[in-house]
Write an enzyme that holds these catalytic residues in place. Structure first.
Site, short mmCIF file in Angstrom:
data_model
loop_
_atom_site.label_atom_id
_atom_site.label_comp_id
_atom_site.label_asym_id
_atom_site.label_seq_id
_atom_site.Cartn_x
_atom_site.Cartn_y
_atom_site.Cartn_z
N ASP A 38 15.06 -60.49 -25.85
CA ASP A 38 15.33 -59.09 -25.52
C ASP A 38 15.73 -59.05 -24.04
OD1 ASP A 38 15.23 -56.46 -24.70
OD2 ASP A 38 13.21 -56.06 -25.44
N HIS A 79 8.51 -54.76 -25.93
CA HIS A 79 8.86 -53.38 -26.30
C HIS A 79 8.74 -53.30 -27.83
CE1 HIS A 79 11.56 -49.98 -27.07
NE2 HIS A 79 11.50 -49.68 -25.79
N GLN A 136 16.16 -55.34 -20.16
CA GLN A 136 15.74 -55.03 -18.79
C GLN A 136 16.21 -56.09 -17.81
OE1 GLN A 136 14.52 -52.17 -18.01
NE2 GLN A 136 13.92 -51.38 -20.01
N CYS A 169 6.82 -47.45 -24.96
CA CYS A 169 7.12 -48.23 -26.16
C CYS A 169 6.54 -49.64 -26.07
CB CYS A 169 8.61 -48.29 -26.45
SG CYS A 169 9.34 -46.67 -26.78
N LYS A 222 21.42 -48.75 -20.80
CA LYS A 222 20.53 -49.10 -19.69
C LYS A 222 21.28 -49.82 -18.57
CE LYS A 222 16.43 -49.77 -22.62
NZ LYS A 222 15.64 -48.56 -22.46
#
Lengths: 156, 432
Positions: free
Chosen positions: B221, B143, B224, B387, B247
């Site tokens: 990261d 991202h 997700q 993104c 999220k």
């Protein structure tokens, strides 16, 4: 769906005057940063001042049906017309597209552009339809044409 | 099999009851962009404001004590949820800020002069020094939030950015990873746990081990992954991990950086100001121990409390059950799309290798147009480059359409999405 008028689908499948051509006075490249759609657009203008005339507009458009069809209609509406008149067409298009469904568009002024009236109800898509027009006015400015008559009325 | 009843759970999410586009039931398949929030999260924020609101870590009054307790309690809950110690959890305003915090720690550690962190282990601080000749490694599937901060760190420091390509199957090129991560010149490796476009679950432990062997710091990261999988910071083996609250059923305006304690202790701050100082004199200042060192200003207390409520909510469901439910949705989506040969799915076709989202293209129809038709049927998806522009360029794709899920997504909604998708070929003249 009232958004996808037959005219829009036709223009997006068979875009008029597509492809980049010589000669040209200026070329611009505009991008819709939210989706990555791109248009490269060239203008060829003859004469100057009140007599300025659009000889040719050629373009390469990668994008959704709305932005491709908009480039196609743009080319049809401006090629062979006086620059001042095309700026009035742009103004009429912009007014319709930003009217949130209040302005159905005047076919006398914007021709096939009236097919885009439904776009004004979808705020996220207005940018798609305006992308080629932004590239066009920017190209005119870079070609040395006075476009202040169009830009001064922004926001109406 | 799902360990919770989705229909019952949906009643906790008021927004899921509404209709869109002239009375159609909302089918929300955009949780990868932001999840919907259960009432307990909204209630927790409101209760904080109505009952305990005061500036945390300041003030000699009862409310300030309660607010501090609520904020620090939220830290403990979030830490427990991701298998970290509370002292390793920094609240930021977003995952983007969390990643920038680490990138700027490198910059600030590399600048001349006293860093204002007396007692820090100089050898550890040295690991954050970066300059010409050094390398930063990332991947093509990042991202923008885990790419652009590293591009900028490279520009500011004179270091070189390298990246790991993605295979045609949507997985990281592990041979390239092994080669790059063995280089002594590499200082930091920033990579995603789960691709927000491909849905690929990366082999974090394996990558972290490769990096640790050559002394490379790792920044994960986890935006997700934390909403969909059981995530345990300690066993993943990474040095830093960033994720966002909104999220994972939590509020906007709160992100988390988890960092190994010895690293946080030796790291210079990113944002400077109140709350994060130890001593301030006109000539210069020294800074508080972590995590306060990285939380300048009055903190985002209500959001942290809301995020803790979201963690409790997910814990009650059980992250194993959330993951199993997600797997069911992924399978239903992949199966449905496989029956539509005019649809091309991105990323691994093995449902075990992915989570959270399925992105796809229909040749000859732009994703914006696909999304518009779905929206007309009440189905909310994301279209565009999500993104992750370099990933799309690498695949020679302008944009994709992405359906992404939350614990409240039902198999019936996946079917509604597939039914709505069947309108697309007709409208745009695609051969089926």
């Amino acid at each position: 769906m009232d958004l996808y008028q037959e005219l829009i689908l036709d223009h997006s499948k068979h875009p008029a005057h597509a492809g980049l051509r010589e000669p040209y006075d200026a070329q611009t490249h505009h991008v819709n940063t939210t989706c990555g759609d791109e248009v490269t657009l060239r203008v060829n203008v003859s004469g100057s001042g009140e007599d300025a005339q659009v000889e040719d507009v050629s373009y390469d458009s990668i994008g959704c049906s709305i932005s491709v069809a908009s480039a196609s209609v743009l080319a049809e509406e401006v090629i062979g017309h006086p620059v001042a008149e095309t700026l009035r067409t742009f103004e009429a298009m912009r007014h319709m597209l930003t009217s949130k469904g209040q302005d159905a568009g005047d076919e006398e002024i914007i021709g096939d552009g009236v097919a885009f009236a439904g776009v004004s109800k979808y705020p996220a898509r207005v940018k798609c339809a305006l992308l080629p027009w932004a590239a066009y006015t920017d190209a005119l400015a870079q070609a040395g044409v006075d476009i202040s008559s169009a830009t001064t009325r922004t926001g109406d | 099999m799902t360990g919770f009843d989705v229909e019952t759970l949906r009643k906790d999410f008021p927004i899921l009851q509404r209709t869109v586009r002239e009375g159609r039931p909302l089918v929300y398949l955009d949780s990868g962009a932001t999840s919907q929030k259960p009432r307990v999260v909204l209630d927790a924020e409101r209760a904080f404001y109505e009952e305990h609101n005061a500036a945390a870590h300041r003030g000699a009054h009862q409310l300030a004590e309660e607010a501090t307790e609520a904020f620090e309690g939220a830290r403990e809950t979030v830490a427990r949820f991701v298998g970290a110690d509370p002292g390793e959890v920094v609240f930021t305003k977003s995952a983007t800020e969390s990643i920038n915090l680490v990138a700027y720690a490198f910059s600030n550690a590399s600048a001349a002069g006293d860093l204002g962190i007396p007692g820090a282990d100089a050898a550890v601080t040295e690991r954050f020094r970066i300059g010409p000749g050094d390398e930063i490694v990332t991947t093509v599937m990042e991202h923008h939030a885990n790419l652009v901060p590293w591009q900028e760190l490279a520009r500011r420091s004179g270091a070189t950015l390298r990246w790991i390509e993605v295979t045609d199957d949507g997985e990281l090129d592990m041979a390239r990873a092994r080669e790059l991560l063995a280089r002594p010149s590499v200082k930091v490796f920033a990579f995603t746990h789960v691709s927000n476009v491909l849905g690929t679950i990366n082999p974090v432990r394996e990558l972290a081990d490769l990096a640790r062997r050559s002394g490379v710091l790792t920044v994960l990261d986890a935006c997700q992954s934390v909403p969909h999988l059981p995530v345990d910071f300690a066993s993943l083996g990474v040095d830093f991990m960033a994720f966002s609250g909104h999220k994972m059923l939590g509020p906007y305006g709160v992100g988390v950086l988890v960092g190994r304690r010895e690293l946080l202790e030796a790291m210079p701050p990113f944002l400077y100001g109140g709350s994060m100082i130890e001593l301030v004199r006109m000539e210069g200042s020294t800074y508080a121990p972590p995590p306060q060192r990285f939380e300048a200003g009055v903190p985002n207390e209500s959001q942290a409390v809301g995020l803790a409520a979201a963690c409790d909510y997910l814990s009650a469901l059980g992250m194993d059950a959330v993951h199993a439910h997600d797997r069911t949705l992924i399978e239903a989506t992949l199966d449905g799309l496989a029956q539509r040969p005019w649809v091309r799915v991105l990323g691994p076709l093995d449902p075990a290798k992915r989570t959270g989202a399925v992105a796809f293209v229909i040749d000859g129809v732009h994703p914006h147009d696909v999304g518009q038709v779905l929206d007309d049927s009440g189905v909310a998806v994301r279209t565009g480059h999500h993104c992750a522009w370099p990933l799309h360029r690498a695949g020679r794709i302008t944009a994709t359409t992405r359906a992404s899920f939350g614990p409240y997504t039902t198999v019936d909604e996946v079917q509604a999405f597939l039914d709505a998708l069947d309108r697309v070929p007709d409208i745009f003249g695609v051969a089926v």
